[in-house]
Design a protein around this motif. Structure first.
Motif, PDB file in Angstrom:
ATOM      1  N   ASP A  56      22.924  18.457   6.662  1.00 41.90           N
ATOM      2  CA  ASP A  56      23.381  18.907   5.344  1.00 41.90           C
ATOM      3  C   ASP A  56      22.250  18.717   4.340  1.00 41.90           C
ATOM      4  O   ASP A  56      21.416  17.826   4.480  1.00 41.90           O
ATOM      5  CB  ASP A  56      24.614  18.104   4.931  1.00 41.90           C
ATOM      6  CG  ASP A  56      25.332  18.727   3.743  1.00 41.90           C
ATOM      7  OD1 ASP A  56      25.101  19.919   3.445  1.00 41.90           O
ATOM      8  OD2 ASP A  56      26.129  18.021   3.108  1.00 41.90           O
ATOM      9  N   GLU A  57      22.211  19.566   3.330  1.00 38.99           N
ATOM     10  CA  GLU A  57      21.185  19.501   2.284  1.00 38.99           C
ATOM     11  C   GLU A  57      19.779  19.581   2.892  1.00 38.99           C
ATOM     12  O   GLU A  57      18.870  18.861   2.484  1.00 38.99           O
ATOM     13  CB  GLU A  57      21.339  18.232   1.439  1.00 38.99           C
ATOM     14  CG  GLU A  57      22.651  18.123   0.700  1.00 38.99           C
ATOM     15  CD  GLU A  57      22.816  19.151  -0.423  1.00 38.99           C
ATOM     16  OE1 GLU A  57      21.845  19.859  -0.755  1.00 38.99           O
ATOM     17  OE2 GLU A  57      23.925  19.241  -0.963  1.00 38.99           O
ATOM     18  N   VAL A  85      22.401  23.228   6.920  1.00 37.48           N
ATOM     19  CA  VAL A  85      22.980  23.763   5.690  1.00 37.48           C
ATOM     20  C   VAL A  85      21.942  23.526   4.598  1.00 37.48           C
ATOM     21  O   VAL A  85      21.531  22.382   4.366  1.00 37.48           O
ATOM     22  CB  VAL A  85      24.306  23.061   5.338  1.00 37.48           C
ATOM     23  CG1 VAL A  85      24.866  23.619   4.041  1.00 37.48           C
ATOM     24  CG2 VAL A  85      25.303  23.189   6.472  1.00 37.48           C
TER      25      VAL A  85
END
Length: 188
Positions: A56-57, A85
Motif C-alpha cells: 500500500d502507498e 497500490v
C-alpha cells in the motif's frame, strides 16, 4: 501506527492469524544503527512463507527501500502474488528525485486505474498539495497551511482537552500527529 490500525480492522474468524500486517522494514528485518549496523538488511527468506503481498502507498517508498523489496520479491521461488497500490500524484518520497523506482516498475506491470477520484475539493488543501508536489515544503509553507491546527504554544493538558472536545463534536476519534516517540508517549 498504520500496522496496528490495519490489524485492528481484520475480522474475528478462524485462521486470521495467517494474515500478517507489517512494514517492509519489519518483513525484511532491516537492521537499525548500533551494534548490528554492519548488516544493512536480511536476505529475502522472510518472504518465503508469504503467498500474497499487498504493498500500500507504493508511491511513498524511497528508491533504496523499493529496490530492496522488489528484488526480494523477484527472488522468491514460489512467486508470491504481489499487488502495488500507488498514487503517483501524491507527495513524492523525500530521498527520490524525478520518477521513482516504484513508478518505473509499476509502468511495466499489468495495472488497473481507478476512474473515480476520491479527492478533496477544499481549495486551501488543494493549493497546499500543489505547492508541495515536487519538493518538501519549507517551515513557512507548513506554518501557513496548518495555521491554528498546530498547537505548539499550548500546554499538553489544554491540547488533550481540545482534541477530546473536537472528537466529541465530530463523533469521530481525534487523530494526533506527533513527530517524536516522546511526544506520542506524553499524549498517550
Amino acid at each position: 501506527m498504520l500496522v496496528h490500525q490495519y490489524k485492528a480492522k481484520l475480522p474475528d474468524r478462524d485462521d486470521i492469524e495467517n494474515i500478517r500486517v507489517d512494514t517492509i522494514q519489519g518483513v525484511l528485518n532491516y537492521k537499525r544503527p548500533g551494534a548490528d549496523s554492519k548488516v544493512d538488511w536480511a536476505p529475502p527468506s522472510a518472504l518465503r512463507r508469504i503467498d500474497l503481498i499487498l504493498i500500500d502507498e507504493g508511491s511513498q517508498y524511497d528508491d533504496k527501500e523499493w529496490k530492496r523489496a522488489f528484488q526480494c520479491i523477484q527472488e522468491q521461488p514460489h512467486k508470491p502474488y504481489t499487488v502495488v497500490v500507488a498514487d503517483f500524484q501524491q507527495l513524492q518520497p523525500i530521498a527520490t528525485q524525478g520518477i521513482s523506482a516504484c513508478h518505473k516498475h509499476c509502468k511495466c506491470m499489468a495495472n488497473v486505474k481507478l476512474k473515480t477520484v476520491y479527492r478533496t475539493s477544499d481549495p486551501d488543501h488543494l493549493l497546499f498539495l500543489n505547492r508541495i508536489r515536487d519538493k518538501q515544503p519549507d517551515r513557512e509553507r507548513l506554518t501557513e497551511y496548518f495555521g491554528d491546527r498546530h498547537w505548539r504554544r499550548r500546554g499538553l493538558s489544554a491540547c488533550v482537552a481540545h482534541g477530546m472536545q473536537l472528537a466529541a463534536e465530530a463523533k469521530e476519534p481525534f487523530a494526533w500527529l506527533s513527530s517524536t516517540n516522546a511526544g506520542a508517549s506524553a499524549v498517550c
